[in-house]
Write a protein that holds these residues in place. Structure first.
Motif, mmCIF file in Angstrom:
data_model
loop_
_atom_site.group_PDB
_atom_site.id
_atom_site.type_symbol
_atom_site.label_atom_id
_atom_site.label_comp_id
_atom_site.label_asym_id
_atom_site.label_seq_id
_atom_site.Cartn_x
_atom_site.Cartn_y
_atom_site.Cartn_z
ATOM 1 N N TYR A 93 0.805 -1.224 0.000
ATOM 2 C CA TYR A 93 0.000 0.000 0.000
ATOM 3 C C TYR A 93 0.839 1.275 0.000
ATOM 4 N N GLN A 94 1.951 1.278 0.703
ATOM 5 C CA GLN A 94 2.750 2.508 0.776
ATOM 6 C C GLN A 94 3.318 2.938 -0.580
ATOM 7 N N TYR A 95 3.416 1.998 -1.521
ATOM 8 C CA TYR A 95 4.004 2.293 -2.826
ATOM 9 C C TYR A 95 2.976 2.718 -3.877
ATOM 10 N N LYS B 214 -5.611 7.130 0.339
ATOM 11 C CA LYS B 214 -6.199 6.020 1.089
ATOM 12 C C LYS B 214 -5.874 6.135 2.577
ATOM 13 N N ALA B 215 -4.635 6.498 2.876
ATOM 14 C CA ALA B 215 -4.210 6.563 4.269
ATOM 15 C C ALA B 215 -5.022 7.573 5.069
ATOM 16 N N TYR B 216 -5.292 8.735 4.480
ATOM 17 C CA TYR B 216 -6.083 9.745 5.189
ATOM 18 C C TYR B 216 -7.525 9.266 5.394
ATOM 19 N N HIS C 79 0.383 3.456 9.456
ATOM 20 C CA HIS C 79 1.588 2.785 8.956
ATOM 21 C C HIS C 79 1.999 3.370 7.598
ATOM 22 N N VAL C 80 1.028 3.543 6.720
ATOM 23 C CA VAL C 80 1.327 4.071 5.382
ATOM 24 C C VAL C 80 1.851 5.502 5.481
#
Length: 207
Positions: free
Chosen positions: A111-113, A120-122, A138-139
């Motif tokens: 997901y981080q990439y 998405k993280a927000y 985490h992201v």
């Protein structure tokens, strides 16, 4: 690969788990509440090595994710091509994620990439679901660590949800939020001052 080739590859992968199984680790996971349908207890570094041998493959990743097997889920996050992982599929995978380990593996391995990772993280840190919040922090932590600076709206959203998280009842979300704030502070002096202010405001003077 064709569907037949994918299924044959999937069978071979599942058979190979017997060679890397660790019953002690699997039992330890069960004792800690990580209850998978099947869990071979394979070490994550070994799974990462397997993923390198397999290489990126969209169809295989989708097939692996459908299996209710710990090792298959982790491998799915490792072999999914980032440029083929669409927003709708991320939403589906999140809905189907029911363990902390898989939530963390998906966040760190995949997901981080994604090009829409921050968006998405927000959304996730504002969710009322614990695993969503965990993934979100985490992201963001990884994005901040890599020097990605949020815009004004992102800053306000992050700091607002951070206060909610650290005052909430979930210890794991609180830890992830604190880690993210430390990464946020590392973006520069202005960010450090904002992080210090919000942490003191909530009684968590960590900066």
């Amino acid at each position: 690969m064709t569907q037949e080739e994918i299924q044959n590859k999937l069978k071979d992968i599942k058979k190979s788990f017997r060679l890397v199984m660790d019953g002690v680790t699997a039992q330890s996971m069960r004792d800690k509440g990580l209850d998978y349908h099947i869990n071979w207890g394979a070490a994550v570094p070994r799974l990462k090595a397997m993923a390198k041998e397999i290489d990126k493959d969209y169809g295989l990743s989708v097939a692996l994710w459908k299996e209710n097997i710990r090792e298959c889920k982790i491998l799915a996050t490792l072999v999914m091509p980032v440029d083929m992982m669409e927003s709708d599929m991320v939403d589906l995978w999140m809905e189907q994620t029911d363990s902390v380990e898989i939530a963390e593996m998906a966040s760190l391995n995949l997901y981080q990439y994604l090009p829409f990772a921050a968006e998405k993280a927000y959304q996730w840190i504002a969710s009322d679901k614990e695993l969503y919040q965990l993934c979100g922090f985490h992201v963001l932590s990884r994005l901040f660590m890599n020097g990605q600076q949020p815009n004004e709206r992102g800053i306000n959203e992050f700091l607002d949800q951070w206060q909610v998280a650290v005052c909430g009842s979930s210890v794991m979300v609180r830890k992830a939020a604190v880690a993210a704030l430390l990464r946020f502070a590392g973006l520069g002096l202005v960010y450090e001052r904002m992080a210090s202010t919000v942490s003191r405001r909530t009684g968590f003077d960590i900066i």
